[in-house]
Each structure stands twice: as C-alpha cells, then as structure tokens.
Design a protein around this motif. Structure first.
Motif, mmCIF file in Angstrom:
data_model
loop_
_atom_site.group_PDB
_atom_site.id
_atom_site.type_symbol
_atom_site.label_atom_id
_atom_site.label_comp_id
_atom_site.label_asym_id
_atom_site.label_seq_id
_atom_site.Cartn_x
_atom_site.Cartn_y
_atom_site.Cartn_z
ATOM 1 N N UNK A 387 -92.556 34.421 -32.318
ATOM 2 C CA UNK A 387 -92.375 33.113 -32.956
ATOM 3 C C UNK A 387 -91.524 33.217 -34.213
ATOM 4 N N UNK A 388 -91.636 34.343 -34.938
ATOM 5 C CA UNK A 388 -90.764 34.561 -36.088
ATOM 6 C C UNK A 388 -89.312 34.632 -35.641
ATOM 7 N N UNK A 389 -89.075 35.316 -34.517
ATOM 8 C CA UNK A 389 -87.716 35.392 -33.974
ATOM 9 C C UNK A 389 -87.204 34.005 -33.599
ATOM 10 N N UNK A 390 -88.058 33.187 -32.982
ATOM 11 C CA UNK A 390 -87.653 31.834 -32.617
ATOM 12 C C UNK A 390 -87.303 31.000 -33.850
ATOM 13 N N UNK A 391 -87.901 31.298 -35.000
ATOM 14 C CA UNK A 391 -87.596 30.554 -36.218
ATOM 15 C C UNK A 391 -86.389 31.115 -36.970
ATOM 16 N N UNK A 392 -86.244 32.445 -36.981
ATOM 17 C CA UNK A 392 -85.127 33.048 -37.701
ATOM 18 C C UNK A 392 -83.795 32.763 -37.008
ATOM 19 N N UNK A 393 -83.814 32.680 -35.674
ATOM 20 C CA UNK A 393 -82.593 32.390 -34.942
ATOM 21 C C UNK A 393 -81.918 31.109 -35.415
ATOM 22 N N UNK A 394 -82.623 29.979 -35.433
ATOM 23 C CA UNK A 394 -82.006 28.749 -35.939
ATOM 24 C C UNK A 394 -81.527 28.856 -37.382
ATOM 25 N N UNK A 395 -82.294 29.535 -38.238
ATOM 26 C CA UNK A 395 -81.868 29.659 -39.635
ATOM 27 C C UNK A 395 -80.550 30.422 -39.740
ATOM 28 N N UNK A 396 -80.430 31.516 -38.999
ATOM 29 C CA UNK A 396 -79.197 32.304 -39.024
ATOM 30 C C UNK A 396 -78.012 31.521 -38.463
ATOM 31 N N UNK A 397 -78.224 30.892 -37.310
ATOM 32 C CA UNK A 397 -77.119 30.192 -36.646
ATOM 33 C C UNK A 397 -76.703 28.957 -37.443
ATOM 34 N N UNK A 398 -77.670 28.228 -38.009
ATOM 35 C CA UNK A 398 -77.316 27.058 -38.814
ATOM 36 C C UNK A 398 -76.481 27.445 -40.029
ATOM 37 N N UNK A 399 -76.822 28.583 -40.660
ATOM 38 C CA UNK A 399 -76.029 29.038 -41.804
ATOM 39 C C UNK A 399 -74.595 29.337 -41.372
ATOM 40 N N UNK A 400 -74.444 29.983 -40.216
ATOM 41 C CA UNK A 400 -73.105 30.308 -39.712
ATOM 42 C C UNK A 400 -72.343 29.049 -39.305
ATOM 43 N N UNK A 401 -73.023 28.139 -38.630
ATOM 44 C CA UNK A 401 -72.387 26.892 -38.191
ATOM 45 C C UNK A 401 -71.915 26.081 -39.388
ATOM 46 N N UNK A 402 -72.757 25.979 -40.411
ATOM 47 C CA UNK A 402 -72.401 25.217 -41.606
ATOM 48 C C UNK A 402 -71.173 25.810 -42.288
ATOM 49 N N UNK A 403 -71.117 27.135 -42.348
ATOM 50 C CA UNK A 403 -69.962 27.788 -42.968
ATOM 51 C C UNK A 403 -68.675 27.492 -42.205
ATOM 52 N N UNK A 404 -68.741 27.489 -40.875
ATOM 53 C CA UNK A 404 -67.552 27.215 -40.061
ATOM 54 C C UNK A 404 -67.113 25.764 -40.225
ATOM 55 N N UNK A 405 -68.081 24.843 -40.237
ATOM 56 C CA UNK A 405 -67.748 23.423 -40.375
ATOM 57 C C UNK A 405 -67.043 23.154 -41.697
#
Length: 435
Positions: A387-405
């Motif tokens: 469940x920690x992995x399921x939560x960390x995944x979105x946090x990591x990807x959202x940070x990357x997505x926001x940077x690209x946008x």
C-alpha cells in the motif's frame, strides 16, 4: 466479512476522488489560494503514505480487527470535522488525520482477508473482488462528487461519514475477533519513528518540489536517504523489527512494489493531465469530467471479480501483471496524439477502457504476490509495504508530470505515465522469467 472490508476500501477510494472534484468550490468558499488548495488532497496522502508501515505492523501486533475498528472510527470523526470547519488550516489537519486513519484500516483490512482465505484460488478470488471495489469507489466518487458539489462541497465530507458509520456498525458484527497478540511487548519504536519520518518527509518533498528550490529539494531527499539508512540499520539490530530484513529482501515482494508504483502512479499522473485537458482546454465541467473517466471504473467493477482469479490460476500472477501493465502502456500511447478537438469516443474512450482492463488484470495479482509465502503474523506489514508503494507511485509521477507541464505542454507530460508503465512492465518481465 469480505463485504464489510470491501466497504472500507470503497470508502477510502470514494473519499479521495470526491475531494478532488470539489477542490475549486472548497477554495472559493474558504478563500484558499490555488497553490495551497492541493493540500486538501496532499494532506490526506501525506498521512496515508507516511503511516502505512506503522499501520501494517500495528495490525500484526495489536490485532487486525481492533486496529480496523478503531481507525475506522477515527476516519469517521475526522471526516465530520472537515465538513464542519471554516478554517483552511483545520481542514488540511482533518485531511491529514483522515489519511493516518486510512493508513491503519487499509493494511488491517488486507491482512484480515489474506489470513481468513487460504492461499490459492479462494484468496485470489477474494482479492479480485476487493480490487474491483476500490476502482468502483473511485469512479463513483468522481460522479457523486460533482453532483454533491453542485449542492454544497461540505456534502463530500458528510457522505463518507454516513458510509463509514454503516461500515463500522457492520464490521463490529461481522469481522471475527483476533487471537492473542503481543500488544506493546517487542514493538520496534525506533523503526516505527525512522520509517514514518522518512515516508512523511519523502511525500512532503515530492508534493512541494514544484514550488521549492532545487537546493531544498535535494537536501530533503538526502535527509530521506539518511533516515532510510537509519531504518535499515535499526531493523537489522532489532529483536522484534518493524519490517524483517528478509521481507525487505524478498524479490517477489520488491518487484510487486515497483509494479504497484508504476500501475497506480501512471494512472494518477495521466488522470491529472486529462483533468486539466478536459476542464481547461475543452471547458468541461467537473461532472462531465467524472462521467468521461467513469468507464474505466465500470470495466474494473465488471471484469476484475470474473477474470482476475481464473487468469492467475491458469497463467500465474506475474504474467497477468505484465499483461495489465502492457494494457496501461498502450492506453497512454493512444492518448499521445490528443489535441484540442480530439473526439471522446474515438480519442479518449479506448484509453479509459484499456486502463480499466489494466487494473482488472494487475491490481489483484499485485496484492496476491505481496502476501504470497509470507507468514500470517507478517501479513499486515506486507500489506503496509504494497500500500505504501501504491501511494508513493502517484506522488513520484505527479511531481514529474508537474515539472514537465511547467516547461512544456500537456501532451508531452503524457510521456511520463507511459515511461513509468514501461518500467513496470520491465519489472514484471523479470518476475515472469523467475517464476
């Protein structure tokens, strides 16, 4: 009992998606600036991800039923407080407490299932039903949140209160009592403090990365690494570790955690992009956006209970997970040509259906692998890890997505969830070869 536990997972997913849809109304009513509004959701994620390992071990030591009931009660109270408050600071605090309570209910519920159903077809079937419930709750929350927000945003807090109260009343009657547990004897307090501090700092750093200086972000990540090193050293020397070192080194569990980060992280990142696209580029309402995404959840609700367990029994969990991540990667690839005049049926709906197929295939088997071969007294912490992995995944990807946008455009940002899904496929492929 399974129905009750599914109700708790439905509640968690419902709560998150309803709040996301209501954010503009909450910000307007309470005078929360746009850059601070994300903390209504991020506060929940911070509490959830930060305390999952502690919540999982607490379920093993102090009783799964006990932790499930108490944390569900705290969820109810915190959600009601959030709906009543007039202060933005207290609202974020309530969301944090709600996330912490969910960090105790989620691994406790998963471990109750994995200990109540024997490893094999029965457990696989139960986990397939369980995973379908989460997707259904998330999709229903997108639509219900839009409808309720049109009346009052406070209803997106009070409706989960009613669901939590009904689930708690049923759980008291239907969830069986635990046997004897160790209580506080042998509890690894140093491990709990170091792991929780590391997870809290990591999620906070990722959430704040877009507004923070590079120096602060790197310093915080270095501090996270130091805390994780401290955690590993503490665990290697503890007589009763929070997470046994052998469990951390287990290849199947480690690969399942990476695949879990890729599966949910890719979808949350893609959904963030598409929400901006549908509302800011296309001018769709929150309700229209929720209805557009809803088919993905409907597919999971219909398919996951029917195909997950039989496919795992026939082909094995690693191959089914690989197929699921492949469906997700194909979905994000189909969205790459998206433009301001892309049609919904031809341009977006196929991707949403593929995402539904991806979760139908992969979500349940990831939970199966995470607890396979693990002793019953460690099911809680194994559930906490995945469940920690399921939560960390979105946090990591959202940070990357926001940077690209910020440096490019929405379409380029879709490359991030695609790359993450391909990484998950690589991890799943290793599991297939080793199986």
């Amino acid at each position: 009992m399974l129905f009750v536990l599914c109700g708790a997972l439905f509640l968690d997913a419902l709560d998150v998606s309803m709040k996301g849809v209501a954010l503009p109304a909450i910000g307007s009513d309470l005078g929360i600036a746009a850059e601070s509004l994300q903390w209504v959701v991020s506060g929940y994620v911070l509490g959830f991800a930060g305390f999952l390992l502690l919540g999982g071990r607490a379920a093993d030591l102090f009783g799964r039923r006990r932790m499930f009931l108490w944390s569900l009660g705290v969820f109810l109270i915190a959600s009601a407080f959030g709906g009543l408050t007039e202060s933005s600071e207290l609202l974020v605090a309530a969301r944090f407490v709600t996330g912490v309570s969910a960090a105790f209910t989620a691994p406790a519920g998963l471990s109750i299932i994995t200990t109540a159903f024997a490893e094999g077809p029965a457990r696989n079937r139960a986990l397939s039903v369980y995973s379908a419930t989460g997707a259904s709750g998330f999709s229903f929350g997108l639509v219900a949140g839009g409808l309720l927000t049109d009346v009052s945003w406070r209803l997106v807090f009070f409706v989960p209160v009613a669901v939590a109260a009904a689930t708690l009343a049923a759980a008291i009657r239907l969830v069986p009592k635990d046997g004897d547990h160790q209580r506080w004897r042998g509890f690894d307090l140093a491990g709990a403090l170091s792991s929780t501090a590391a997870m809290l700092l990591l999620v906070w750093t990722l959430t704040e990365a877009q507004d923070a200086s590079a120096t602060r972000t790197v310093s915080c990540l270095a501090a996270v690494a130091a805390l994780l090193v401290l955690f590993v050293r503490v665990e290697s020397r503890s007589a009763s570790p929070l997470v046994r070192s052998g469990l951390l080194r287990a290849g199947p569990l480690a690969r399942a955690n990476v695949a879990a980060m890729a599966l949910l992280g890719g979808w949350v990142g893609c959904l963030f992009i598409l929400t901006l696209y549908m509302q800011e580029v296309r001018g769709w309402s929150a309700l229209a956006t929720g209805l557009a995404v809803c088919p993905s959840g409907i597919v999971v609700a219909l398919l996951a209970p029917r195909i997950g367990a039989p496919l795992v029994s026939r082909f094995g969990a690693p191959k089914v997970i690989l197929a699921g991540l492949g469906a997700a990667a194909l979905a994000y690839a189909l969205l790459l040509p998206i433009a301001s005049d892309t049609g919904y049926v031809s341009g977006m709906l196929p991707a949403f259906l593929l995402v539904g197929l991806a979760f139908s295939l992969a979500y349940g088997p990831l939970n199966i692998i995470a607890t396979s071969g693990v002793s019953p007294d460690e099911h809680g912490v194994a559930g906490g890890l995945v469940n920690t992995a399921f939560q960390l995944g979105p946090a990591l990807v959202l940070a990357a997505v926001t940077a690209v946008i910020e440096t490019d455009d929405l379409r380029s940002a879709l490359l991030v969830p695609l790359a993450v899904s391909l990484l998950g496929m690589g991890t799943a492929l290793v599991s297939v070869r080793k199986s």
